[in-house]
Design a protein around this motif. Structure first.
Motif, mmCIF file in Angstrom:
data_model
loop_
_atom_site.group_PDB
_atom_site.id
_atom_site.type_symbol
_atom_site.label_atom_id
_atom_site.label_comp_id
_atom_site.label_asym_id
_atom_site.label_seq_id
_atom_site.Cartn_x
_atom_site.Cartn_y
_atom_site.Cartn_z
ATOM 1 N N ASP A 56 24.814 -41.508 59.351
ATOM 2 C CA ASP A 56 24.957 -42.130 57.907
ATOM 3 C C ASP A 56 25.885 -40.829 57.132
ATOM 4 O OD1 ASP A 56 23.261 -39.782 56.982
ATOM 5 O OD2 ASP A 56 21.570 -41.117 56.497
ATOM 6 N N LEU A 57 26.254 -40.874 56.000
ATOM 7 C CA LEU A 57 27.049 -39.925 55.271
ATOM 8 C C LEU A 57 26.269 -38.628 55.215
ATOM 9 C CD1 LEU A 57 28.788 -42.371 52.685
ATOM 10 C CD2 LEU A 57 29.569 -41.845 54.818
ATOM 11 N N GLY A 107 27.063 -51.242 56.170
ATOM 12 C CA GLY A 107 28.353 -50.942 56.271
ATOM 13 C C GLY A 107 28.700 -50.130 57.592
ATOM 14 N N ILE A 108 29.431 -50.526 58.608
ATOM 15 C CA ILE A 108 29.513 -49.903 59.676
ATOM 16 C C ILE A 108 31.116 -49.228 59.751
ATOM 17 C CG2 ILE A 108 29.549 -49.365 62.279
ATOM 18 C CD1 ILE A 108 27.326 -51.649 62.271
ATOM 19 N N ALA A 109 31.490 -48.129 59.242
ATOM 20 C CA ALA A 109 32.815 -47.577 59.020
ATOM 21 C C ALA A 109 33.680 -47.271 60.498
ATOM 22 C CB ALA A 109 32.834 -46.650 58.224
ATOM 23 N N ASN A 115 37.227 -39.597 54.724
ATOM 24 C CA ASN A 115 37.746 -40.805 54.268
ATOM 25 C C ASN A 115 36.467 -41.644 53.738
ATOM 26 O OD1 ASN A 115 40.260 -39.997 54.584
ATOM 27 N ND2 ASN A 115 40.779 -41.382 56.166
ATOM 28 N N VAL A 116 35.784 -41.883 54.505
ATOM 29 C CA VAL A 116 34.570 -42.938 54.089
ATOM 30 C C VAL A 116 33.760 -42.382 53.180
ATOM 31 C CG1 VAL A 116 32.489 -43.970 55.082
ATOM 32 C CG2 VAL A 116 34.649 -44.060 56.543
ATOM 33 N N ARG A 117 33.361 -41.049 53.261
ATOM 34 C CA ARG A 117 32.559 -40.344 52.153
ATOM 35 C C ARG A 117 33.289 -40.543 50.748
ATOM 36 N NH1 ARG A 117 31.838 -36.890 56.224
ATOM 37 N NH2 ARG A 117 29.884 -36.856 57.214
ATOM 38 N N GLN A 118 34.710 -40.396 50.716
ATOM 39 C CA GLN A 118 35.381 -40.283 49.293
ATOM 40 C C GLN A 118 35.206 -41.695 48.969
ATOM 41 O OE1 GLN A 118 39.364 -39.185 49.643
ATOM 42 N NE2 GLN A 118 39.723 -38.976 47.347
ATOM 43 N N ILE A 129 25.693 -46.981 54.666
ATOM 44 C CA ILE A 129 26.885 -46.966 55.335
ATOM 45 C C ILE A 129 26.751 -45.960 56.443
ATOM 46 C CG2 ILE A 129 29.295 -45.783 55.149
ATOM 47 C CD1 ILE A 129 29.109 -48.403 53.524
ATOM 48 N N LEU A 130 27.025 -46.512 57.551
ATOM 49 C CA LEU A 130 27.090 -45.585 58.799
ATOM 50 C C LEU A 130 28.322 -45.506 59.345
ATOM 51 C CD1 LEU A 130 23.941 -47.589 60.524
ATOM 52 C CD2 LEU A 130 23.900 -45.500 59.185
#
Length: 185
Positions: A56-57, A107-109, A115-118, A129-130
């Motif tokens: 995860d994040l 959500g699987i990024a 970028n995903v964290r932001q 989110i994973l």
């Protein structure tokens, strides 16, 4: 070129190629392979889904099998993917509507973790989110998306069997129609 920049450029180029291929070829491939959402999951897809471990994040590892007993909606996406970004409000609405019915959105990024964290923070994404980064492309292929196009969504029933696949963004009302039969009374 710095290693971090090179990795970002390679990941970006792979992502753009995957999105273009998915957009152009994905619907044809999924329909011809029975992956249009009408068929049951294969044993390989079910096993790939249940055994996948992603972080995860916060860096905490999660196995997708953690959600066994719940209907699991796995949405593969990226911050640079316009249809993915448009679909996020629908996924958040589904999370709010169906969470008490035993339905989980994940959500699987397929993207750079920073970028995903932001993006997740700025959009206030309400579901788990994973991070899969480029390895997510292999998982998507095992789940029936041979072209690697995004967004790609897989729905697994309470036993962990893949029961629905969709390449491309859900439209308003479409996701709700897919999930409503799974909602507990």
């Amino acid at each position: 070129m710095l290693p971090g920049r090179r990795e970002a450029l390679i990941l970006g180029a792979a992502g753009l190629a995957a999105a273009a291929a998915g957009f152009l070829l994905g619907p044809l491939v999924l329909q011809s392979a029975g992956g249009d959402g009408s068929g049951e999951g294969t044993g390989e897809a079910d096993l790939a889904l249940r055994s996948a471990t992603l972080v995860d994040l916060a860096g905490q590892a999660h196995r997708l099998s953690e959600w066994r007993g719940r209907v699991l909606v796995c949405n593969f996406w990226a911050t640079w993917c316009a249809p993915c970004r448009e679909e996020i409000p629908l996924l958040m609405a589904a999370k709010a509507k169906f969470a008490s019915s035993g339905i989980e959105i994940v959500g699987i990024a397929i993207d750079n973790p920073a970028n995903v964290r932001q993006f997740s923070t700025s959009f206030e994404i309400s579901y788990q989110i994973l991070l899969a980064e480029a390895d997510g492309l292999d998982l998507m292929r095992k789940l029936g998306n041979s072209t690697g196009g995004l967004p790609y969504t897989v729905v697994a029933d309470r036993q962990g069997s893949v029961v629905r696949r969709k390449l491309g963004a859900f439209k308003l009302g479409e996701l709700e129609a897919v999930l409503a039969p799974f909602a507990q009374g």
